[in-house]
Scaffold this motif. Structure first.
Motif, mmCIF file in Angstrom:
data_model
loop_
_atom_site.group_PDB
_atom_site.id
_atom_site.type_symbol
_atom_site.label_atom_id
_atom_site.label_comp_id
_atom_site.label_asym_id
_atom_site.label_seq_id
_atom_site.Cartn_x
_atom_site.Cartn_y
_atom_site.Cartn_z
ATOM 1 N N ASP A 515 -25.405 -4.833 14.898
ATOM 2 C CA ASP A 515 -26.717 -4.728 15.885
ATOM 3 C C ASP A 515 -26.119 -4.856 17.166
ATOM 4 N N ALA A 516 -24.806 -5.038 17.437
ATOM 5 C CA ALA A 516 -24.064 -5.096 18.624
ATOM 6 C C ALA A 516 -23.190 -4.007 19.004
ATOM 7 N N VAL A 517 -22.818 -3.425 17.818
ATOM 8 C CA VAL A 517 -21.707 -2.252 18.059
ATOM 9 C C VAL A 517 -22.209 -1.236 19.134
ATOM 10 N N GLU A 518 -23.299 -0.917 19.142
ATOM 11 C CA GLU A 518 -23.827 0.189 20.273
ATOM 12 C C GLU A 518 -23.858 -0.421 21.631
ATOM 13 N N LEU A 519 -23.580 -1.673 21.991
ATOM 14 C CA LEU A 519 -23.810 -2.129 23.291
ATOM 15 C C LEU A 519 -22.746 -1.374 24.188
ATOM 16 N N PRO A 520 -21.573 -1.429 24.108
ATOM 17 C CA PRO A 520 -20.655 -0.902 25.053
ATOM 18 C C PRO A 520 -20.765 0.807 24.980
ATOM 19 N N SER A 521 -21.303 1.416 23.971
ATOM 20 C CA SER A 521 -21.540 2.719 23.987
ATOM 21 C C SER A 521 -22.656 3.060 24.878
ATOM 22 N N GLN A 522 -23.954 2.436 24.731
ATOM 23 C CA GLN A 522 -24.954 2.691 25.425
ATOM 24 C C GLN A 522 -24.994 2.195 26.800
ATOM 25 N N PHE A 523 -24.410 1.086 27.038
ATOM 26 C CA PHE A 523 -23.899 0.640 28.257
ATOM 27 C C PHE A 523 -23.190 1.803 29.136
#
Ligand code: ZN
Length: 701
Positions: A515-523
């Motif tokens: 549930d944290a893997v998409e943080l840098p990509s969506q950022f």
């Protein structure tokens, strides 16, 4: 050099030499070596210490995963018969090996010995985390249970796997079982020509020659969605809506009814959770995730719901007015929502994707993207060369910049020009390439014993997209959506490439909670909605003019169209899923539909008809691994928006201090530290939902 190029681990993959004939011998040899190593580490007199056990195990498995990674990559980007055969030929053996590894109780025992030893407190944070993660995963798969309970736990897992498969099969069969045959051409009004054509062909395929003209519509997305969006016939929309909403429910054939399966799945998940010592499945689901507790996630979802609901009410009121005044629909029924929304979107915010595309030429977009990365993180991106798998593929290197951000202060200038990592960029669609866009790793960063130079193995990534290639002498141009996809995948790539991790198990995206893997990509996606960035990154392919502000404003309005409605819908699913797996007793008096009705009273603004059977087709949570995890979508969006807001608060999307902090506390840390700690270290507080609301145009009056 090794005669089999897949067995050469000295540097970059030798794409100019690797052939499909190398796969079977290379992977078989690596599997045999890995098996022998596991055997030796678990049967001999090997001390359960980091250096004698955990390190050699990681080294041995890495060779297999690197070589297999190349094979899987080539299968994805060059899916010709010989590569498909080579990949599928070895897939069962590779899958079996990893499955056995996850069930090997001797490995589990050795990790536990390390955990209890006097060595453990002396280990680095990264190594302790790897040991903890290994033990956690073994425990969650039942390795710790007393012997007499293991058979029951195993039986539950098997029944759950069977039920999940049956749930999907029922849903697919029920979807396939329905067809709406239209024989009056007037009922096709509003539908795009290609949709009508497809419906005509589907009818012809079924019909005897000479049958009068008819059109067949089905519940598969390419047929169902255009009907709900474009068909002027309210009767057709209503019929399709009802069929779709009641799939795999009690109204159809009983053998396709998912209702008993749902109850059984919930019962078994609860029993398995209790065997493991938890109260319910939601608690188990959260153990390997970033979110810390059910109460925390519930509070998060409810906070967002309270704030988003007024905007959803505004959206639905606007839609009702429009439908009454412009479409003559006195009451807005659920089967009118998609149709009226499409008409409203066209009336208010229409623009041409084709017009936008003329502003995003390949070189300009790449220069803009690289500029963002270089400025934010103090690095340089330069063209580089390496053997590649197709002439379209480009290759780049990332270096330390003088005074750059990616080194601790004291060291930084001494390292200017030093290689950080490299990446391949394979932008265009090909017939032999898997669809979609994705980042994959070729080589992970880690410290290697006895490695030349500094002892650090530099990371390498693949970035793959499916954009349209240049036509004639004109450069390739991308839709804004494609540009956003490129930024997204680059975010995943940076997570992998800018890591400072030195241990394989937690370097880059390894060991990062899902549930944290998409943080840098969506950022990173935020930057292609930044007006300053867009002015630099766009030039009309014919005139050279940057994107006009008026066009950008329309794009932004369309992006935020009905964001209130979309948010409360996702919140309804998320809350229902989480409550179902925590605060619901499958044997109790309250039914699943009662619970869903309660959730809707709390968050929804569109209440479907009483016969709607959402749970019976909710395969994400009953068949897709998202059980008590559906909230992750919103969770990751909130985190990335909140991170970008730190730059807005600093008054500059490229603020160097904030950029360095994002790199130091999140991007470079990878799985070394719990993701919530990373977030708190960057933001200095808990995540808040306000930035997401603001970025979606939900600004309180
Ligand atoms: Zn992603």
């Amino acid at each position: 050099m090794n005669a089999n190029a897949l067995l050469d681990f000295t540097g970059l993959p030798r794409f100019n030499a690797i052939t499909s004939a190398d796969v079977q011998p290379a992977i078989s040899e690596l599997l045999a070596q890995a098996r022998a190593l596991v055997e030796q580490l678990t049967t001999g007199n090997v001390a359960a210490t980091w250096n004698d056990f955990a390190a050699p195990l990681a080294d041995g498995i890495e060779r297999l995963s690197r070589a297999w990674g190349i094979v899987a990559h080539l299968h994805s980007v060059n899916d010709i018969p010989e590569w498909r055969e080579a990949y599928n030929g070895m897939l069962p053996a590779v899958s079996r090996f990893y499955a056995e590894l996850g069930q090997n109780l001797k490995l589990f025992a050795s990790y536990k010995v390390i955990r209890e030893s006097t060595e453990y407190p002396q280990l680095s944070l990264a190594r302790r985390r790897i040991v903890d993660n290994e033990i956690r995963d073994f425990r969650l798969s039942g390795a710790e249970l007393p012997e007499e309970k293991k058979p029951r736990f195993q039986a539950i897992q098997e029944e759950l796997a069977h039920l999940a498969a049956k749930f999907s099969e029922n849903l697919l069969d029920a979807t396939n079982a329905f067809a709406e045959i239209v024989s009056d051409e007037a009922e096709l009004a509003g539908l795009p020509d290609d949709v009508k054509q497809a419906a005509r062909e589907a009818a012809l395929k079924d019909a005897e020659a000479g049958v009068p003209a008819s059109w067949k519509f089905t519940l598969h997305m390419p047929s169902y969605l255009p009907v709900m969006q474009y068909a002027d016939s309210r009767r057709l929309r209503a019929a399709m809506y009802r069929a779709y909403a009641t799939r795999a429910a009690e109204f159809g054939p009983s053998e396709l009814d998912n209702t008993p399966l749902i109850l059984r799945i919930l019962e078994l998940r609860r029993e398995a959770a209790q065997l493991l010592g938890y109260n319910n499945h939601a608690e188990v689901s959260l153990v390997p995730k970033m979110a810390e507790s059910v109460a925390q996630v519930l509070a998060f979802l409810r906070d967002l719901a309270i704030k988003a609901k007024p905007f959803a009410e505004r959206d639905i009121a606007e839609l009702r007015d429009f439908a009454r005044q412009e479409l003559g629909l006195e009451t807005l029924e659920p089967w009118d929502v998609g149709y009226a929304s499409e008409k409203l979107l066209q009336a208010r915010y229409a623009f041409s994707e084709q017009d936008v595309k003329q502003y995003f030429g390949e070189e300009k977009v790449l220069a803009g993207l690289f500029h963002v990365v270089e400025t934010l993180f103090g690095v340089r991106i330069k063209p580089d060369s390496a053997p590649v798998w197709h002439e379209d593929v480009r290759f780049f290197r990332i270096e330390e910049q003088v005074g750059g951000n990616s080194m601790p202060n004291a060291e930084k200038d001494a390292h200017a020009g030093e290689l950080i990592g490299q990446f391949y960029l394979d932008l265009y669609a090909r017939e032999t390439k898997r669809g979609g866009a994705w980042m994959d790793e070729a080589i992970a960063r880690r410290r290697v014993a006895g490695h030349a130079s500094v002892g650090i193995q530099k990371p390498v990534a693949y970035l793959n997209c499916n954009f349209s290639r240049p036509v004639g002498s004109r450069p390739a141009t991308f839709t804004h959506n494609e540009v956003s996809t490129l930024f997204h995948e680059t975010g995943h790539g940076l997570h992998h490439l800018l890591t400072r991790g030195e241990e394989l198990g937690v370097s880059g995206i390894h060991g990062v909670e899902w549930d944290a893997v998409e943080l840098p990509s969506q950022f990173m996606e935020n930057y292609c909605w930044d007006w300053g960035v867009l002015q630099q990154m766009t030039a009309h392919v014919d005139t050279g003019a940057p994107l006009p502000r008026a066009l950008f404003d329309k794009m932004l309005a369309a992006k935020n169209f009905q964001s209130g409605l979309q948010n409360v819908r996702q919140l309804e699913f998320s809350l229902f899923d989480l409550l179902l797996h925590s605060d619901f007793d499958p044997a109790g008096n309250r039914s699943i539909l009662d619970l869903l009705a309660e959730v809707r009273r709390e968050v929804a603004v569109i209440v479907p008809p009483e016969w709607h059977r959402l749970p019976n087709s909710f395969s994400h949570i009953f068949a897709g691994g998202y059980g008590a995890g559906y909230f992750s979508y919103k969770w990751a969006e909130v985190l990335s928006a909140d991170c970008f807001a730190a730059f807005e608060e600093a008054g500059d999307p490229f603020d160097p201090v904030t950029g360095k902090r994002f790199l130091d506390e999140i991007l470079s840390v990878g799985g070394t530290r719990p993701a919530l700690d990373n977030f708190r270290a960057f933001r200095g507080r808990e995540p808040q939902v306000d930035a997401l609301l603001r970025h979606s145009g939900m600004i309180p009056a």
